[in-house]
Design an enzyme around this catalytic site. Structure first.
Site, PDB file in Angstrom:
ATOM      1  N   LYS A  17       0.878  -1.178   0.000  1.00 50.66           N
ATOM      2  CA  LYS A  17       0.000   0.000   0.000  1.00 50.66           C
ATOM      3  C   LYS A  17       0.912   1.224   0.000  1.00 50.66           C
ATOM      4  O   LYS A  17       1.405   1.648   1.034  1.00 50.66           O
ATOM      5  CB  LYS A  17      -0.894  -0.034   1.247  1.00 50.66           C
ATOM      6  N   GLU A  29      10.310  16.716  14.053  1.00 49.13           N
ATOM      7  CA  GLU A  29      10.708  16.544  12.659  1.00 49.13           C
ATOM      8  C   GLU A  29       9.888  17.486  11.779  1.00 49.13           C
ATOM      9  O   GLU A  29       8.663  17.458  11.813  1.00 49.13           O
ATOM     10  CB  GLU A  29      10.460  15.092  12.240  1.00 49.13           C
ATOM     11  N   GLY A  55       3.114   5.524  12.558  1.00 47.73           N
ATOM     12  CA  GLY A  55       3.890   4.346  12.930  1.00 47.73           C
ATOM     13  C   GLY A  55       3.579   3.887  14.344  1.00 47.73           C
ATOM     14  O   GLY A  55       3.401   2.695  14.602  1.00 47.73           O
ATOM     15  N   GLY A 106       7.217   5.763   7.495  1.00 48.32           N
ATOM     16  CA  GLY A 106       6.381   6.960   7.398  1.00 48.32           C
ATOM     17  C   GLY A 106       6.460   7.767   8.673  1.00 48.32           C
ATOM     18  O   GLY A 106       7.461   7.715   9.392  1.00 48.32           O
TER      19      GLY A 106
END
Ligand code: UN1
Length: 496
Positions: A175, A385, A233, A228
């Site tokens: 995916k 991030e 996650g 990701g």
């Protein structure tokens, strides 16, 4: 009418059951549609998982060297298609063309590397403590994998997962990110052309909430590999933990370069530009913090700012472009929000900070290369991030201080030190708590033959890439065989 991009289930290209399509667009020019992609529903996941389950029995019995040869064919086809695929990466994801080609090269490297694992996949043979008995460990496949991949390396990261998964004898449902669905589709076409049997590799398009989560929770899935965002996650880790399901998750980074007082400053500046603004800062390995020794702080900043202000922003297909757009509107807004937060927190913005809208760039998601100096290590922009062209410069008093700052976030993917002193580099190598440490090189550019991943909230489970200690551990499980050919009962730990 443009041809609709379809799912690939049980060896056939089929429309999904989600109704209609979604668009993948060029982030350098929103009016340029790269593909219209079929929408999927849970029904498509059911079909894909069931195809993968059915194919598993036969695929896991194919001799591993044969599975490896298929990856060599993938590598050859990727090499043949490299130019076109690299351009597609640039058009769909935005990174500049040399990096688009690099993305494909990383997949080629992985396909050759994992192809050769077909003749290795080794376990151990060890002596038994009893006579007429032997003992060995074997790597065996895990089963059906759900692979969830991001947009920032739209060819390389799916290949990082597909190659080891398939050579080890697993079957998969991939995916990919909606933003780079066309790249993923072309990659799957190549695997199909290389002879992957029907059902071994299935592709389903859609968003996380529409199909991704359903796939991860599906009872027919044995293990999950995810790359990701940290939020997604960690959510998937929760789900998998509750289901006793293997997951390897590779998530965020807040990577840093240390520049010591004895560093070759020009080299450090080049590394900081490449790590901070390469891929428009959209690598999980991006150098988003520069921790600079106070003795060289003003001089480093002057050189770094000058170099960053020369970066040419634009469409990544143009030879003159150094830095492309960011991927999409939500990311564009998120990065600008972080820039706002940095200003509010009192960091000194010394370059950029705004959308870049000159000429044709007005049609894309461009942001100026942005530098904050005098950043406090605890500020939000130094902790979270950002995944965009924003670099924080932090002052350090000593090597120890610098290492403490680098280690002081929840992430631990990549770090680097620029120094000419072998002792300082050895201390950094020992004390930096990141999965990857670079000496006199930037934080980006890991090679595929070693494990890729990090400490703390960067990841969980076995690492990506590499062989032993990396991807092979993610995609195989151990089976241990004891064979007693003595013809009598022998009791381990008891009989001598
Ligand atoms: C990523 O950003 O998720 O080390 C992967 C690097 C690349 C891979 C980055 N080889 O920068």
């Amino acid at each position: 009418m443009r041809e609709m991009i379809k799912n690939f289930i049980n060896g056939k290209w089929v429309a999904g059951h989600g109704g209609g399509t979604f668009k993948s667009i060029n982030p350098a020019n929103k009016t340029n549609v790269i593909g219209e992609i079929t929408r999927s529903s849970p029904k498509d996941i059911d079909m894909a998982v069931s195809a993968a389950r059915q194919a598993y029995e036969a695929w896991s019995q194919v001799p591993a060297p044969r599975r490896g040869e298929m990856l060599f064919r993938v590598a050859e086809l990727l090499t043949k298609e490299k130019k076109g695929l690299g351009q597609l990466v640039t058009r769909e994801m935005g990174k500049v063309l040399p990096e688009g080609l690099g993305d494909v090269q990383e997949a080629i490297d992985m396909a050759y590397y994992m192809g050769s694992e077909g003749r290795r996949l080794s376990g151990e043979t060890v002596p038994s403590e009893l006579p007429n008995k032997d003992a060995k460990s074997l790597r065996v496949p895990i089963g059906v994998f759900a692979l969830i991949t991001p947009w920032n390396f739209p060819i390389a990261i799916p290949a990082w997962k597909l190659c080891p998964a398939l050579v080890a004898g697993n079957t998969v449902v991939l995916k990919p990110s909606r933003d780079t669905a066309v790249c993923a589709t072309r990659l799957v076409e190549i695997f199909a052309a290389a002879g992957v049997p029907a059902g071994v590799l299935n592709l389903v398009h859609g968003s996380g909430p529409e199909v991704g989560e359903y796939l991860v929770r599906h009872p027919g899935i044995d293990a999950v590999s995810f790359t990701g965002s940290c939020d997604t996650g960690e959510h998937l880790e929760d789900l998998c933990g509750g289901m006793h399901r293997h997951i390897s998750a590779e998530m965020g980074g807040k990577n840093a370069i240390i520049v010591m007082d004895d560093a070759k400053l020009e080299l450090a500046v080049e590394g900081a530009i490449w790590g901070g603004f390469g891929t428009t800062g959209q690598r999980c390995t991006a150098a988003s913090r520069l921790v600079v020794h106070e003795a060289v702080y003003p001089r480093f900043i002057a050189l770094f700012k000058e170099a960053a202000s020369k970066l040419r922003i634009g469409n990544g297909l143009r030879k003159t472009t150094d830095m492309g757009p960011v991927i999409n509107e939500p990311q564009f807004k998120k990065i600008l929000d972080y820039i706002g937060a940095g200003k509010k927190e009192g960091a000194r913005l010394i370059l950029g900070g705004r959308p870049y809208t000159q000429g044709e760039c007005a049609r894309g998601f461009f942001i100026e290369p942005t530098i904050f100096m005098d950043v406090d290590p605890e500020m939000k922009i130094a902790q979270e991030e950002i995944f965009g062209p924003v670099v924080c410069v932090i002052r350090a008093k000593s090597l120890e201080d610098a290492i403490r700052i680098v280690n002081g976030t929840r992430y631990g993917l990549s770090s680097s030190i620029y120094t000419q002193d072998v002792n300082k580099s050895a201390i950094a190598e020992r004390d930096l708590d990141t999965g990857i440490v670079y000496i006199n090189a930037s934080t980006i550019g890991a090679e595929i033959q070693l494990p890729f991943g990090g400490t703390k909230h960067t990841g969980m489970g076995p690492r990506e890439a590499g062989g032993r200690g990396g991807a092979l551990d993610a995609y195989t499980k151990w089976k241990v065989i004891y064979r007693d050919f003595s013809g009598r009962l022998q009791r381990a730990q008891i009989d001598k």
